[in-house]
Design a protein around this motif. Sequence first.
Motif, PDB file in Angstrom:
ATOM      1  N   TRP A   1      40.794  87.409  22.947  1.00  0.00           N
ATOM      2  CA  TRP A   1      42.139  87.435  22.378  1.00  0.00           C
ATOM      3  C   TRP A   1      43.183  87.909  23.377  1.00  0.00           C
ATOM      4  CZ3 TRP A   1      43.089  84.405  18.667  1.00  0.00           C
ATOM      5  CH2 TRP A   1      42.104  84.111  17.720  1.00  0.00           C
ATOM      6  N   LEU A   2      42.784  88.759  24.307  1.00  0.00           N
ATOM      7  CA  LEU A   2      43.714  89.151  25.366  1.00  0.00           C
ATOM      8  C   LEU A   2      44.074  87.940  26.229  1.00  0.00           C
ATOM      9  CD1 LEU A   2      43.735  92.264  27.599  1.00  0.00           C
ATOM     10  CD2 LEU A   2      43.651  90.033  28.702  1.00  0.00           C
ATOM     11  N   ALA A   3      43.042  87.184  26.620  1.00  0.00           N
ATOM     12  CA  ALA A   3      43.278  85.998  27.451  1.00  0.00           C
ATOM     13  C   ALA A   3      44.119  84.968  26.711  1.00  0.00           C
ATOM     14  CB  ALA A   3      41.947  85.388  27.879  1.00  0.00           C
ATOM     15  N   MET A   4      43.836  84.746  25.432  1.00  0.00           N
ATOM     16  CA  MET A   4      44.603  83.774  24.656  1.00  0.00           C
ATOM     17  C   MET A   4      46.061  84.217  24.495  1.00  0.00           C
ATOM     18  SD  MET A   4      42.632  81.206  24.007  1.00  0.00           S
ATOM     19  CE  MET A   4      41.917  81.505  25.626  1.00  0.00           C
ATOM     20  N   PHE A   5      46.261  85.541  24.343  1.00  0.00           N
ATOM     21  CA  PHE A   5      47.634  86.046  24.202  1.00  0.00           C
ATOM     22  C   PHE A   5      48.445  85.791  25.473  1.00  0.00           C
ATOM     23  CE2 PHE A   5      50.632  89.574  24.984  1.00  0.00           C
ATOM     24  CZ  PHE A   5      51.543  89.291  23.978  1.00  0.00           C
TER      25      PHE A   5
END
Length: 474
Positions: free
Chosen positions: A429-433
């Motif tokens: 989710w960090l990467a997607m954000f």
Amino acid sequence: MNTTTQPKYNSAKLWQIMCFPLNNTATNMFMFLMMYVTYLAVGGYGIAVVVASSIITATRLFDAVTDPIIGFVIDKTNSKFGKFRPMIILGYGIMVISILLMYFVGIGGGTLTFILIYLVYIIGYTFQTACTKSAQTCITNDPKQRPLFTRCDAIYMLLQMTMLSMYVSNYLQPKYGALNVAAMQEFAVTAIIIAGICTTFAIAALWKKDIPENWGIGQKGSKISVKDYVSVLKGNRAMQMLVIAASTDKLALTAAGNSSIVILVFGIIMGNYAFYGKLSMITLIPSILIILLGTKLAQKKGSKKALVQYTWLSIAFAVLYLGVFVIFDPTEIGRAALPTIIFLIIHCIFTGVKSISSNIVIPMIADCADYETYRSGRYVPGMIGTLFSFVDKIISAFSTTIVGFLLAMAGYKTTLPQVGDPSSATIFWLAMFVYLGLPVIGWTASIIAMKFYPLTDTKMAEIQKALAQRKSEK
């Protein structure tokens, strides 16, 4: 004044429109070379990795400060060789000398030598890059021609980045076994030659255009002072809104393109970093086709409408991009047929539409410069062009801080992500954000800013007619 009749434009020949964006290609050659300058600093000057990275980051502040100063110099220039051509030649010459000193003569000279040469390089880089944005104003003011700058520039950039990525990974690395000093020296010579060819074509495009008759309403010299710049900053609403749109996009896209984020997405979440290396070749032709369609819209409906529509498309395909990662197992992308096909379709379109929304800003900067001449009588393309460069550089530096802070939250406090690291929900989710979410936030800010951007296609036609009439009355 009757604004219904068609204004008489300063139109350019097709070859001039095609050749002038090569000035940006030339400076991008040096920019791409300098993306690897840490290897030279460590291997050639004996500077520690952390110190070298800190030096390069710190020089961005100097880089930003030089922008408005050089913009002021450009606006005050009035030579028999033109306003912009001398600046391009000066910039290229300074960069060539500084790179030869840095990559060959200064090897072994230590930290201070490296810093001093690097600062000189920055001055040259700013002189030439400033002309990419500001010299558009004298080549053409035809609203149907200016979007062609975006078309050519975006296509050249796609081709250039694809070829240079292959040059480094498939030629230099295998030839020298590592990105060592010898590899960097060959890269430097290659960059100087290719940039020199591109610079020559750009100057040729400007040769008959860089004359007082094409400077605003025909000013031979711009009587401006520093305090006039304050008036421009306060009064040019178009420039204010375009700065907001461009800077928010730049912040988000720079963070999304950070090498650590790319490794998170393709090397850890997908577990297929080799697939990332092939994507630029796969997406090249579809992205070019989308760029052709996007610039066609800008020619018909104006740059503002093209920016808004393609920004909305960028948001939509960012959502679809996320959907692929949520619905399918990311590790199957590049390996299994169905998720790979769907991913490639969405990735190709996404790459093309976000390229349009980013690159269409460049001809809009020229529109802002013409608007300032219409509004106040001042012809200050150097100031307006370098303002965007100033914001870009400050924002780019800030994006690194954002990425570093978020990586620390994910546990990367003393090391950076490496291909093959274990994935997790936090990392996903960090990467997607960062990779998709931040760009969506930036694009949303752009759409809001464009609601207050006054330069529609109709308004630009009115502006060009008014400027033509003022010029004829001089």
